[in-house]
Design a protein around this motif. Structure first.
Motif, PDB file in Angstrom:
ATOM      1  N   HIS A 167      31.171  42.172  29.598  1.00 16.04           N
ATOM      2  CA  HIS A 167      30.664  43.395  30.210  1.00 16.04           C
ATOM      3  C   HIS A 167      30.011  44.288  29.161  1.00 16.04           C
ATOM      4  CE1 HIS A 167      34.745  44.335  28.815  1.00 16.04           C
ATOM      5  NE2 HIS A 167      34.362  45.600  28.725  1.00 16.04           N
TER       6      HIS A 167
ATOM      7  N   ALA B 204      29.962  38.681  42.959  1.00 14.58           N
ATOM      8  CA  ALA B 204      30.880  38.237  41.913  1.00 14.58           C
ATOM      9  C   ALA B 204      31.811  37.183  42.483  1.00 14.58           C
ATOM     10  CB  ALA B 204      31.688  39.426  41.395  1.00 14.58           C
TER      11      ALA B 204
ATOM     12  N   ARG C  87      37.998  37.110  44.119  1.00 14.01           N
ATOM     13  CA  ARG C  87      39.252  37.372  43.434  1.00 14.01           C
ATOM     14  C   ARG C  87      40.345  36.550  44.094  1.00 14.01           C
ATOM     15  NH1 ARG C  87      39.402  43.939  42.507  1.00 14.01           N
ATOM     16  NH2 ARG C  87      37.368  44.137  41.512  1.00 14.01           N
TER      17      ARG C  87
ATOM     18  N   ASP D 263      34.808  29.690  37.452  1.00 12.00           N
ATOM     19  CA  ASP D 263      33.715  30.473  36.900  1.00 12.00           C
ATOM     20  C   ASP D 263      34.059  30.897  35.477  1.00 12.00           C
ATOM     21  OD1 ASP D 263      33.236  32.183  40.034  1.00 12.00           O
ATOM     22  OD2 ASP D 263      32.231  30.406  39.274  1.00 12.00           O
TER      23      ASP D 263
ATOM     24  N   PRO E 146      33.895  33.529  32.626  1.00  9.26           N
ATOM     25  CA  PRO E 146      33.658  34.980  32.623  1.00  9.26           C
ATOM     26  C   PRO E 146      32.514  35.351  31.703  1.00  9.26           C
ATOM     27  CG  PRO E 146      35.585  34.434  31.299  1.00  9.26           C
ATOM     28  CD  PRO E 146      35.170  33.168  31.972  1.00  9.26           C
TER      29      PRO E 146
ATOM     30  N   ALA F 228      37.534  36.375  37.157  1.00  8.23           N
ATOM     31  CA  ALA F 228      37.424  35.082  36.480  1.00  8.23           C
ATOM     32  C   ALA F 228      38.462  34.100  36.959  1.00  8.23           C
ATOM     33  CB  ALA F 228      37.563  35.275  34.977  1.00  8.23           C
ATOM     34  N   ARG F 229      39.526  34.603  37.577  1.00 11.76           N
ATOM     35  CA  ARG F 229      40.597  33.710  38.001  1.00 11.76           C
ATOM     36  C   ARG F 229      40.289  33.019  39.330  1.00 11.76           C
ATOM     37  NH1 ARG F 229      45.189  34.021  35.044  1.00 11.76           N
ATOM     38  NH2 ARG F 229      45.288  35.699  33.534  1.00 11.76           N
TER      39      ARG F 229
ATOM     40  N   ALA G 103      37.174  42.148  35.558  1.00 17.06           N
ATOM     41  CA  ALA G 103      36.529  40.904  35.126  1.00 17.06           C
ATOM     42  C   ALA G 103      37.554  39.793  34.989  1.00 17.06           C
ATOM     43  CB  ALA G 103      35.814  41.128  33.796  1.00 17.06           C
ATOM     44  N   GLU G 104      38.739  40.144  34.502  1.00 17.20           N
ATOM     45  CA  GLU G 104      39.786  39.135  34.337  1.00 17.20           C
ATOM     46  C   GLU G 104      40.235  38.611  35.691  1.00 17.20           C
ATOM     47  OE1 GLU G 104      42.592  36.664  32.555  1.00 17.20           O
ATOM     48  OE2 GLU G 104      40.908  37.768  31.720  1.00 17.20           O
TER      49      GLU G 104
ATOM     50  N   GLU H 164      37.353  45.546  32.271  1.00 16.24           N
ATOM     51  CA  GLU H 164      37.972  44.310  31.796  1.00 16.24           C
ATOM     52  C   GLU H 164      39.030  43.779  32.753  1.00 16.24           C
ATOM     53  OE1 GLU H 164      39.644  42.369  27.702  1.00 16.24           O
ATOM     54  OE2 GLU H 164      38.575  44.254  27.708  1.00 16.24           O
TER      55      GLU H 164
ATOM     56  N   ALA I 152      28.275  40.896  33.312  1.00 16.65           N
ATOM     57  CA  ALA I 152      29.212  41.640  34.132  1.00 16.65           C
ATOM     58  C   ALA I 152      29.279  43.087  33.687  1.00 16.65           C
ATOM     59  CB  ALA I 152      30.595  40.999  34.036  1.00 16.65           C
TER      60      ALA I 152
END
Length: 636
Positions: A474, A358, A361, A469, A471, A326-327, A322-323, A319, A315
């Motif tokens: 990065h 990706a 979200r 998923d 994470p 990942a959710r 990415a967080e 951050e 990634a």
């Protein structure tokens, strides 16, 4: 006065009054059978909590010291230090008749076991306690379970991280605080029995290179061998066995140490021999050829189909992005009679090197009306198994994590019939936790949590069949994921957690891709089994280092004997990045009744991404039958 004396107040000792040997080692690497101990520290503490001894030393390993930037131990610093064999006797005397304590204790235990074996001595440890496993039971509101993080939480002074003696002193303070919390919560200690262990003569085992080709199936009568075919050899051979194996591997064949229904051909000059492989070949109708025929066919092995290679995307998002990404997760509902069905999208894979979008979200919900228990942890007590399982399912639907035991993270308790007699109710009352009946789950209202109980990031909670998923970083290397299964300790019931590394055909590529108590590490060390206590076992997976042939890692559990998972109750799954990471995701699986084996988790490739699915599918058969389905005969 020592910083670690006294360890505990006498009234707090209770059932925890042991002779302790607190240990920390600094090492040249992470693989105990290959790497060496560079420094070691031992602090001994008596049942009264008083320190009784302390010893530390640098060691000359006779090899490259490895990551100097981590431990600071250069060749120059280690020059002139004693070898492990020279101090082994003193260390053994401090460990004798004491419980070994370490943070991530199996790591220190394994390194010491190999060092003692090199010195031709026994490791005199019969029990160990992992403060990491103990901390997972206590569940303090910390961002991770690293020793330094726990020390800061408990107010323990740390001066020099990665210094063996200072880490051991810090460990003593963390143990002290953790035992006090365990006393407050009335938790059993996760003590692990350690049978006598020595590796003498010590011979490191080189990793086996995985076969690069898919299994094309069985050898056709009169047909040629093809790369990727799984072959096995049994009985006496005219040529040395090592020569036959070497020539087969060089030709691209996959040499197995057992026979299953996926074996392409068995090589033997005596098909009627009473070997397990020969009997299994007959039972599975596996083709059999003699040694001379095999050698003739080796001269013309046809090309095989390589395993599909998949590039793992790293990634590049910030951050927070990415967080958020990942959710994103999906879930499927399931019952105890049917396995969760993978999404149609999960059955496809992207071409090598092709970038995929990706993860979606997750959209913010309108307040917390949809899931009013988000961020809370609810313990269900009492009730018959079916009712308790239904209540925990409802807890997850409401956004909470379903606890299986009392911990510092529990915020609420739901009491079913008979729950008032649970031994934990005395602690629940003393801790003044909110206690509710079953009607509360229909329309829950919540009280404010104590500020000390909040974490900046609560773990994601997924139901049985839920998918999320994992994470990716990065920047820097991908973490080693730790999938931990734990349950309420039961007498007369042993549970073994295992893992299967599977290819595109849902088969192991070699017998060693079955990780279990008898073979706790895959050939290249990418997957390992760790034991944190009598009711906790962990499978670690280094996703970045898995061979391209590995498409999925299946984590399962099996009960030894006649017991069933219905009598065990709920199994809690937590997946964390790194050995000391806080759980990224949690799931509670408790739909089992008569099953003796259970698929717990699948970690699988979805294009260039990795996903985790909470499975929770059980079977009435034993581990041997489950393993045969994946191409391993555990009886051979």
């Amino acid at each position: 006065m020592s910083r670690v004396s006294p360890l505990l107040d006498e009234p707090a000792m209770g059932d925890y009054a042991y002779d302790w040997a607190l240990v920390d080692v600094e090492t040249s690497g992470l693989v105990a059978r290959r790497d060496r101990v560079l420094s070691v520290a031992v602090i001994t503490i008596g049942p009264d909590g008083e320190q009784t001894g302390e010893f530390s030393t640098l060691l000359n390993p006779g090899c490259d010291p490895g990551p100097v930037e981590v431990h600071g131990l250069t060749r120059e610093r280690l020059q002139g230090a004693p070898t492990f064999a020279q101090v082994a006797g003193r260390i053994a005397a401090m460990l004798q008749d004491r419980v070994l304590v370490a943070h991530h204790a199996q790591f220190d235990y394994d390194f010491l076991a190999h060092e003692f074996a090199r010195a031709r001595m026994w490791l005199p440890v019969s029990q160990r306690l992992c403060t990491l496993a103990l901390s997972r039971q206590v569940d303090p509101p910390t961002e991770d379970m690293k020793l330094g993080t726990l020390a800061a939480h408990y107010g323990v002074q740390q001066q020099r991280a990665h210094d063996a003696l200072d880490d051991t002193r810090v460990l003593a303070g963390v143990l002290r605080a953790s035992l006090r919390e365990a006393t407050r919560l009335d938790l059993p200690l996760p003590l692990v029995s350690c049978p006598p262990r020595a590796e003498s003569p010590f011979t490191p085992k080189p990793p086996k290179t995985p076969c690069a080709y898919r299994n094309p199936g069985r050898l056709a009568p009169g047909g040629p061998l093809r790369q990727g075919m799984k072959i096995a050899i049994t009985g006496e051979t005219a040529h040395a066995r090592a020569e036959l194996v070497g020539r087969a591997v060089a030709a691209g064949l996959n040499v197995m140490t057992s026979v299953s229904r996926h074996t392409s051909v068995l090589i033997t000059d005596d098909p009627a021999a009473p070997s397990a492989k020969a009997r299994r070949a007959v039972a599975e109708s596996v083709p059999v050829i003699d040694e001379q025929t095999f050698l003739r066919l080796l001269a013309d092995v046809r090309p095989g189909t390589p395993h599909e290679a998949t590039a793992v995307r790293i990634a590049t998002a910030t951050e927070p992005e990415a967080e958020q990404a990942a959710r994103s997760m999906t879930s499927t509902s399931g019952t105890s009679s049917a396995a969760p069905t993978p999404e149609a999208a999960d059955s496809s894979t992207a071409s090598p090197g092709v970038s995929v979008p990706a993860p979606r979200r997750s959209e913010p919900s309108a307040g917390t009306s949809d899931k009013p228990l988000t961020g809370r942890r609810v313990l269900v007590l009492g009730g018959v198994h079916a009712d308790a399982a239904a209540a925990r399912t409802r807890v997850v639907e409401l956004g909470a994590s379903a606890a299986i035991n009392l911990s510092a993270g529990v915020t609420d308790v739901v009491l079913l019939p008979g729950g008032e007699d649970d031994r934990r109710m005395a602690r629940v009352t003393a801790l003044e936790l909110p206690v509710h009946d079953l009607r509360w789950l229909a329309s829950p209202t919540v009280t404010d949590r104590k500020a000390s109980a909040f974490r900046l990031r609560e773990p994601h909670v997924i139901p049985r069949g839920g998918v999320i998923d994992l994470p990716m970083p990065h920047g820097g290397p991908a973490p080693e994921w730790h999938v931990t299964a734990c349950w309420v300790p039961r007498t007369g019931c042993e549970i073994d957690v295992v893992a299967f590394l599977l290819d595109e055909d849902e088969q192991v590529t070699c017998d060693e891709d079955f990780v279990f108590y008898g073979s706790p590490e895959s050939p290249a060390g990418t997957t390992r089994l760790l034991t944190g206590g009598p009711a906790e076992q962990t499978i670690t997976v280094d996703l970045a280092s898995l061979p391209p042939a590995t498409r999925k890692v299946v984590v399962a559990a099996a009960i030894d004997g006649s017991a069933a998972f219905g009598s065990v109750g709920a199994i809690q799954i937590g997946a964390a990045p790194g050995s000391s990471g806080a759980p990224f995701v949690r799931a509670t699986l408790d739909a089992a009744t008569t099953e003796r084996t259970m698929l717990l988790v699948e970690v699988y490739r979805r294009g260039p991404l990795w996903r985790l699915r909470a499975v929770g599918q059980g079977y009435d058969h034993g581990l041997d039958t489950l393993a045969r389905g994946y191409g391993v005969d555990v009886a051979d």
